[in-house]
Scaffold this active site. Structure first.
Site, PDB file in Angstrom:
ATOM      1  N   SER B   9       0.800  -1.223   0.000  1.00  0.00           N
ATOM      2  CA  SER B   9       0.000   0.000   0.000  1.00  0.00           C
ATOM      3  C   SER B   9       0.838   1.282   0.000  1.00  0.00           C
ATOM      4  CB  SER B   9      -0.938   0.006   1.210  1.00  0.00           C
ATOM      5  OG  SER B   9      -0.177   0.056   2.394  1.00  0.00           O
ATOM      6  N   GLY B  10       2.146   1.165   0.043  1.00  0.00           N
ATOM      7  CA  GLY B  10       2.989   2.368   0.017  1.00  0.00           C
ATOM      8  C   GLY B  10       3.366   2.754  -1.401  1.00  0.00           C
ATOM      9  N   VAL B  12       6.254   2.405  -2.834  1.00  0.00           N
ATOM     10  CA  VAL B  12       7.046   1.367  -3.473  1.00  0.00           C
ATOM     11  C   VAL B  12       6.137   0.230  -3.939  1.00  0.00           C
ATOM     12  CG1 VAL B  12       8.823  -0.382  -3.097  1.00  0.00           C
ATOM     13  CG2 VAL B  12       9.184   1.951  -2.274  1.00  0.00           C
ATOM     14  N   CYS B 149      17.822   3.623  -1.757  1.00  0.00           N
ATOM     15  CA  CYS B 149      17.784   4.398  -3.001  1.00  0.00           C
ATOM     16  C   CYS B 149      18.991   5.331  -3.106  1.00  0.00           C
ATOM     17  CB  CYS B 149      16.474   5.167  -3.121  1.00  0.00           C
ATOM     18  SG  CYS B 149      16.075   6.227  -1.720  1.00  0.00           S
ATOM     19  N   ASN B 316      14.001   7.467  -7.664  1.00  0.00           N
ATOM     20  CA  ASN B 316      14.128   6.726  -6.409  1.00  0.00           C
ATOM     21  C   ASN B 316      13.136   5.582  -6.276  1.00  0.00           C
ATOM     22  OD1 ASN B 316      12.373   9.142  -6.159  1.00  0.00           O
ATOM     23  ND2 ASN B 316      11.871   8.253  -4.166  1.00  0.00           N
TER      24      ASN B 316
END
Lengths: 349, 349, 349, 349
Positions: B9-10, B12, B149, B316
């Site tokens: 859910s983020g 990434v 990153c 990133n």
């Protein structure tokens, strides 16, 4: 006092107007522009509509000296080299915001500005105008060369630490700059679509302003420090953040760093220290200086005590240009130093 | 191949979905979320509306291993420490994008992450997943720890030059980062009004990712290089620019620098070199990498030949996270390395 | 005069401080905050560091009335409903910047704010504070309800044209707003990464501020005009642009529109007209009002003379909030209206 | 299939390349540029470095027709008028992205483009290329005029509702646009410093693209609807949001609006509906379309059921230009419509 602006159509000209039109001890009597003579200043500086009915005047040194007691020169480098001698000969006091008379040593112009300086004697009459560094010289002067915006941020960051720097060390300065720092001229490289959202590294290692730092270090017998000055355009219009990486001779404690900072900038009206443990602004940030004449300074000392990272932030058009110029002007003319400059930053914006 | 995302859910997680949903050799069969179980993924990732009818599944290692052949773990550090052992014991191949299993030496967790690593033996099973550095190890692995990153950008910048660096010199890394690098969690420090337009210096000199650089240097017997790693949040959402300041043992010529770069990254599918004399993009800029898996590299060599400034740029969320993770996944599974990753950057944006 | 701020920790509180700390006729003696009592104001308003040594005081109406002659109330709607009666009973003059006492008709609160107004008699004592609309009422008042920021922009745009609008026509108001308009509270919807670069349509057709417009039209017997008020968050921190689409009873010429505007706003210190044929700012733009108390107004008349598009721009935290509140305060207290408010916009920024 | 781009150095040219270089059924064999002949395309489109070794070819219709089976024309209006007849005569299939052949009625060019159209017969051969409106015509065509980006957003917003609009009502379209919509040419009005953070109202009430809407309405016998089309530049590079205000003949319920939308766009591959009750993206937002070919549509129906506000969002360089052009190209050539266009939006960015 009657003041004028020579070359008032750029961003720095607009900022000089913003400050001088509210300066209680001056009257702006003249704003010269080659291209805009006869136009209302708000045609070029749209934010000044309704503020002033001034019209750009003729680009003529004689008129300048008849209309003003002091002049701010805000034309580009080569134009300044042409114009300033005539202005100087008229006897008027002036603050030049271009690099044309900034460097003490005329020989430094060739490597850094790709020209042989044509007027070394005129150059010799100018005083470098950074009040936090040489206030007394400024007070006694009639001709000021205003520092570069990046040089101002870098010099104020490192000023307190020249004695503690390793004599043969590195001084790495990594600056982040808004787009107004490149001036108002249009090019395919700085349209909104192309320039928006960049982190544009330029002049890596040898930005022109580095010579202003090097000269300062040389004055302190630190000619063997290797200065590397890099700049990066970032996505904002105004503002500079300088991150300066220093290696120290001897380890310092955090308390000693604080002591140096406090001694260096005791009573300075436009220096603020920022070093917090929480919040979104634990160190200086140009966002906190918008529209003001502040230069904020903070630091991080690495655990070994020998690596010091100094951070400074300012508004490139104010403390980095017009505000500092007015500060010098005040000093030159015996006006209280912060007159017209007690501007509170706009936040958030 | 059936793949899943643990903690989807983020930002990434969303980026993994963007890539994996178009990856020709995989099917996304499972996306676990503690908070969003049962919701359509487009409720959390609004850009995915109309792209996929996936629903967040139960946060359960057993289900994960029954539904997937490989799993991407995209939960925060401490959550990963809790969850990964269970996932590992299910035998499933995994790429962990958190820092939980990144550092080779468990003792490094205490100074850098303020915890004693609770599972040094699990840690030992993981391979650090940066293909340009250790492709062969990745190929033979079933458990990958995806790099940070900033570490990725910094390592790729300096990789070619470890042999030429001064053994007791300084390595100063100054990074500029977009706001998505701090994750999707709200705080008063990262609202649009507060975070917009900042140049926010943080973790000066000792950013957590510095340990990934230091470890790499140690592997090359450069343990006496002093690494100083600083980060600055700037006004963009995606992107990293790293400016790395190196001091070299012996002077190099520009041609020699080029030769080193070309040898170091021969045949790399995601490394581009940028060093132009004109235009707005003479050096790497994150603006040129948006949405792609590229890491762009450029440099400036100072006239003395002993000061080298390396610049690297990447997105990133792609090369700095999801894209690199998929690259590792491809290598682990014998899939052509750039499959699903031949994404052209979006420009201008 | 001694003034205080009740609820001084939000963006509006910060902006009141920026203005009042430089207002020559007032002294800020008190800034109340529930959450920050005892903290320096610069912990919450980082730009005020070095400007003022004020500390947040206790949130106590008695203290407020003992320390101040006038109070600015800058708490949210429901908090204002709780606090204002106590403040009023202390007899102190006040300007409330919340919507709690803005609407003349208590019945309008239910449809627009989802509550039955609990204090209709207190409400009746307040004067709506928009000097360009009801200056004389403000002068004679001791309790002012400051207008909503969008309502201010919209009302000033249409003010001159109520007589010329079609009685049963449409008034469509399409506003574009910066993120500071939503306050300083963090949420996953307004993080930098999520809120950056949006054009976020919200409250389409029935923004709360529409009732302020409708009431104004009703006062002019235009109750049958259908008002549709929509707002869109755009990628800036400060600023509002309102585009208002009017249908006129009878065709007007451009000269007649100008005449109406000039008559409507004759001598207004904070209204500027912008309608140019060239340049980047041919019509009002919030970029030209940053940090100032101006509301800029311009228009486009369609060839048929019956469709008039009015455009207004202002800084939502100044003319849309703190600046207008100080303007009212000046009027209430017999201070020259523009005192402390002759702020020149910051441009470019 | 061999395809070429005529005029490939602008933003639209770059976007065509981004899409076509990954289109599985085409090979880009030719990119013509007057100014850049002989240069690598990545000199002009820096993001394409490492993606393609293409070199700009000669600006020659003969070469174009020998090298390509189809040509995308991406030159400005007047240049297109000069070049297209020669290209047409070579028999090559083409999609013109300029306005030169968009309007059905040659007489409409004089009021909207200030010229008498010099080639009404060539014009008559073109088909307006908006698949959601006239897919079948496109399929049978060899010459497509790609719609304007704003017209696309507006037409798709209102398409379903022409039958329900009041015959003599108003259609007010208020668009918000990113800076890439104005092209890549530099001017003092669009430098980053000047264009950043604006809300720049332009072409109020009579944007050129309005004629595309009016023509469409006329086709549906709605010639008495008054169309007012305004645009506002906002602070982003890509993206359009259109807010369209409609008055309906008869009240509709929300369910009926949904039904109309679903019927209008049944099976459309690039239309998404967005209307949520919570979250930061309750209605279309260009932020959710970045880099994709989607046009998102949502609405708000006012309580009276007679005022409908439609909202549409798209990426002006994709669905507003290059993506739609490729969609038409696919249709013309019997290629599956979404080939090369199943691009997932980049978010957050």
């Amino acid at each position: 006092m009657r003041v004028g602006i020579w070359g008032g159509s750029g961003f720095v000209g607009g900022e000089l107007l913003r400050i001088l039109l509210r300066h209680p001890d001056v009257e702006v009597t003249y704003v010269a522009s080659k291209e805009h003579e006869g136009e209302y200043i708000h045609r070029v500086h749209p934010h000044l509509r309704g503020i002033s009915g001034l019209v750009f005047g003729a680009y003529d040194a004689g008129i300048a000296s008849s209309k003003c007691d002091a002049l701010f020169v805000a034309v580009p480098f080569k134009q300044a080299l042409q114009d300033v001698p005539r202005i100087v000969s008229s006897g008027i006091r002036l603050v030049d915001l271009s690099p044309a008379y900034r460097l003490r040593n005329p020989d430094d112009y060739l490597p850094h500005y790709k020209i042989v300086h044509p007027q070394p004697t005129v150059l010799a009459d100018f005083v470098y105008g950074l009040p936090e560094v040489n206030r007394n010289e400024i007070k006694g002067s009639t001709k000021i060369a205003n520092p570069g915006c990046l040089a101002t941020a870098a010099l104020l960051a490192v000023k307190g630490f020249v004695e503690t720097m390793e004599q043969t060390g590195e001084l790495i300065i990594d600056a982040k700059v808004g787009s107004s720092g490149s001036g108002s001229k249009a090019s395919p490289l700085n349209t909104h679509a192309v320039r928006y959202g960049v982190v544009r590294a330029y002049k890596l290692g040898n930005h022109r302003h580095s010579i202003e730092i090097s000269s300062y270090l040389c004055n302190h017998h630190l000619e063997h420090v290797h200065v590397s000055f890099s700049a990066h355009g970032v996505n904002m219009v105004r503002g500079i953040l300088v991150t300066a990486y220093l290696t120290l001779k001897e380890p310092l404690s955090e308390g000693e760093v604080w002591k140096i900072l406090r001694q260096t900038f005791a009573e300075e009206p436009f220096i603020r220290f920022i070093k917090d443990r929480s919040g979104g602004f634990r160190l200086p940030d140009p966002k906190l200086t918008l529209g003001s004449n502040f230069c904020d300074i903070g630091f991080e000392l690495l655990p070994d005590g020998r690596h010091l990272i100094l951070v400074s932030a300012l508004d490139n058009l104010v403390k980095g240009a017009a505000g500092n110029a007015v500060q010098c002007f005040n000093l030159m003319n015996g006006i209280k130093e912060d007159t017209g400059l007690n501007l509170i930053p706009i936040y958030p914006a």
